[in-house]
Design an enzyme around this catalytic site. Structure first.
Site, PDB file in Angstrom:
ATOM      1  N   HIS A 228       0.998  -1.095  -0.105  1.00 34.47           N
ATOM      2  CA  HIS A 228      -0.073  -0.099  -0.016  1.00 34.47           C
ATOM      3  C   HIS A 228       0.924   1.319  -0.112  1.00 34.47           C
ATOM      4  O   HIS A 228       1.806   1.309   0.775  1.00 34.47           O
ATOM      5  CB  HIS A 228      -0.867   0.162   1.318  1.00 34.47           C
ATOM      6  CG  HIS A 228      -1.941  -0.787   1.108  1.00 34.47           C
ATOM      7  ND1 HIS A 228      -2.052  -2.166   1.187  1.00 34.47           N
ATOM      8  CD2 HIS A 228      -3.410  -0.701   1.413  1.00 34.47           C
ATOM      9  CE1 HIS A 228      -3.332  -2.450   1.324  1.00 34.47           C
ATOM     10  NE2 HIS A 228      -3.842  -1.483   1.291  1.00 34.47           N
TER      11      HIS A 228
ATOM     12  N   GLU B 221      -1.812   6.048  -1.078  1.00 33.50           N
ATOM     13  CA  GLU B 221      -3.432   6.367  -0.585  1.00 33.50           C
ATOM     14  C   GLU B 221      -3.356   7.602   0.251  1.00 33.50           C
ATOM     15  O   GLU B 221      -4.455   8.259  -0.212  1.00 33.50           O
ATOM     16  CB  GLU B 221      -3.702   4.927   0.148  1.00 33.50           C
ATOM     17  CG  GLU B 221      -5.150   4.781   0.459  1.00 33.50           C
ATOM     18  CD  GLU B 221      -5.772   3.989   1.636  1.00 33.50           C
ATOM     19  OE1 GLU B 221      -4.818   3.399   2.186  1.00 33.50           O
ATOM     20  OE2 GLU B 221      -6.944   3.530   1.720  1.00 33.50           O
TER      21      GLU B 221
HETATM   22  N1  ADE Z   1      -6.556  -2.516   5.537  1.00 35.57           N
HETATM   23  C1  ADE Z   1      -7.793  -2.439   5.365  1.00 35.57           C
HETATM   24  N2  ADE Z   1      -7.911  -1.473   4.241  1.00 35.57           N
HETATM   25  C2  ADE Z   1      -6.820  -0.738   4.194  1.00 35.57           C
HETATM   26  C3  ADE Z   1      -6.605   0.420   3.574  1.00 35.57           C
HETATM   27  N3  ADE Z   1      -7.660   0.851   2.675  1.00 35.57           N
HETATM   28  N4  ADE Z   1      -5.346   0.984   3.541  1.00 35.57           N
HETATM   29  C4  ADE Z   1      -4.656   0.551   4.349  1.00 35.57           C
HETATM   30  N5  ADE Z   1      -4.854  -0.874   5.038  1.00 35.57           N
HETATM   31  C5  ADE Z   1      -5.848  -0.988   5.037  1.00 35.57           C
HETATM   32 ZN    ZN Z   2      -6.242  -2.076   0.918  1.00 36.37          ZN
END
Ligand code: ADE
Ligand code: ZN
Length: 342
Positions: free
Chosen positions: A206, A209
């Site tokens: 990730h 975001e």
């Molecule tokens: N865990 C579950 N959803 C998530 C997200 N959108 N961003 C980071 N960690 C997560």
């Molecule tokens: Zn995620």
């Protein structure tokens, strides 16, 4: 091509798009739990989870960090391999109803046996058995990605990576990182990602975001990932966008999640179309569907309407997803046949 220059789609065309066979690369396993499933389990186990539900039964949280703590509270009632097997059945039934034919899901040893390798194997075994039954019943294929949780810190991530390395095979085919992007740096986790890579696992993290383009670069440069979870904030720096395109890094984009959590104010302000137009490999997923009141069908309908993406565009998107999928070639080819023959 500019959106205004594309043909708008009528309701019938949008409906046909929502029925296409779909590949989903970014689905948090516990995040797929319907609230009723968690509420029933809490009642059975006599755990008071009333604070995490709204009056209408949906999950209640204020913002992203609160969402993460509600997610972990919901997960606390999933306590045995059988609970996870039942969750697997529920999640895959929903995915199959949405036309998903291939799904990769994030599994955390932290939530499945607390990082103990022996316990983790038992959880994994139960989940795989349930996934095989769902494949026989609904024709949906599931693969697993072990996921460390960023805000649990690098030491716990190593424990997750050890579990991943011990169980790496054709089914458990990836390693990744989720959690609070504002804690620490990608490179704090390089030891875990190196361990996973050496075990033959494919990598995703990730990034972008919540933090900006630099975070996306660091995931690529410091961890060597082939895919990025979200990555959408790369749009703030076109050189980073071009790097993603040149290096063929695939983005696991979750538009509904981003809009629901306020990363972008509305879908028409979301950069997925711009990223795609600039040559980035984008795919579409739901992230944590009941938490964000979304489904794959809803995602496809909203994208078709907002960006005038036609059926061919969605088929290309699904082909992109399968070329970036972490499964073996035989599985990939079998799923591609379904995507190409809707
Ligand atoms: N865990 C579950 N959803 C998530 C997200 N959108 N961003 C980071 N960690 C997560
Ligand atoms: Zn995620």
């Amino acid at each position: 091509m500019k959106i205004e220059d594309r043909e708008p789609l009528d309701d019938e065309a949008i409906d046909a798009i929502t029925r296409l066979p779909k590949a989903e690369l970014h689905l948090h396993f516990e995040g797929g739990a319907p609230p009723g499933f968690i509420r029933d389990l809490a009642k059975k186990k006599k755990v008071d989870l009333s604070k995490i539900f709204n009056a209408d039964g949906s999950y209640a949280y204020r913002d992203f960090v609160h969402f993460l703590s509600v997610y972990e509270a919901a997960t606390s009632v999933l306590q045995t391999p059988e609970d996870f097997a039942r969750l697997c059945t529920a999640v895959l039934e929903q995915s199959a109803e949405n036309g998903v034919v291939y799904s990769e899901t994030f599994l955390s040893p932290d939530f499945c046996g607390g990082g103990d390798v022996v316990a983790w194997r038992e959880y994994l075994h139960a989940i795989r058995e349930a996934a095989e039954a769902a494949e026989r019943a609904h024709g949906i294929t599931l693969r697993g990605i072990v996921t460390c949780i960023r805000h649990f810190g690098p030491d716990q991530a190593r424990t997750a990576a050890r579990c991943a390395a011990e169980t790496a095979d054709d089914w458990l085919c990836g390693f990744g990182m989720a959690g609070d992007e504002n804690m620490g740096k990608q490179k704090d986790f390089s030891y875990s990602f190196d361990m996973a890579r050496e075990a033959g696992l494919k990598l995703t993290s990730h990034a972008g975001e919540w933090r900006g383009p630099q975070e996306v670069r660091e995931a690529v440069e410091d961890l060597g990932v082939a895919r990025i979870g979200h990555g959408v904030r790369a749009i703030g720096d076109l050189a980073t966008v071009d790097m993603l395109a040149e290096q063929e890094i695939t983005l696991e984009v979750c538009p509904g999640s981003n809009v629901f959590l306020g990363v972008f104010p509305s879908l028409d302000k979301h950069p997925i179309d711009q990223l795609r137009e600039r040559g980035v490999k984008v795919t579409v997923s739901t992230d944590d569907p009941p938490f964000f009141h979304t489904t794959m069908r809803k995602e496809y309908a909203a994208l078709a309407k907002t960006f005038r993406w036609d059926a061919q565009t969605f088929t290309e998107l699904n082909r992109t997803a399968m070329s970036a999928a972490f499964c073996d070639a035989e599985t990939r080819d079998a799923v591609l046949k379904k995507i190409d023959n809707p």
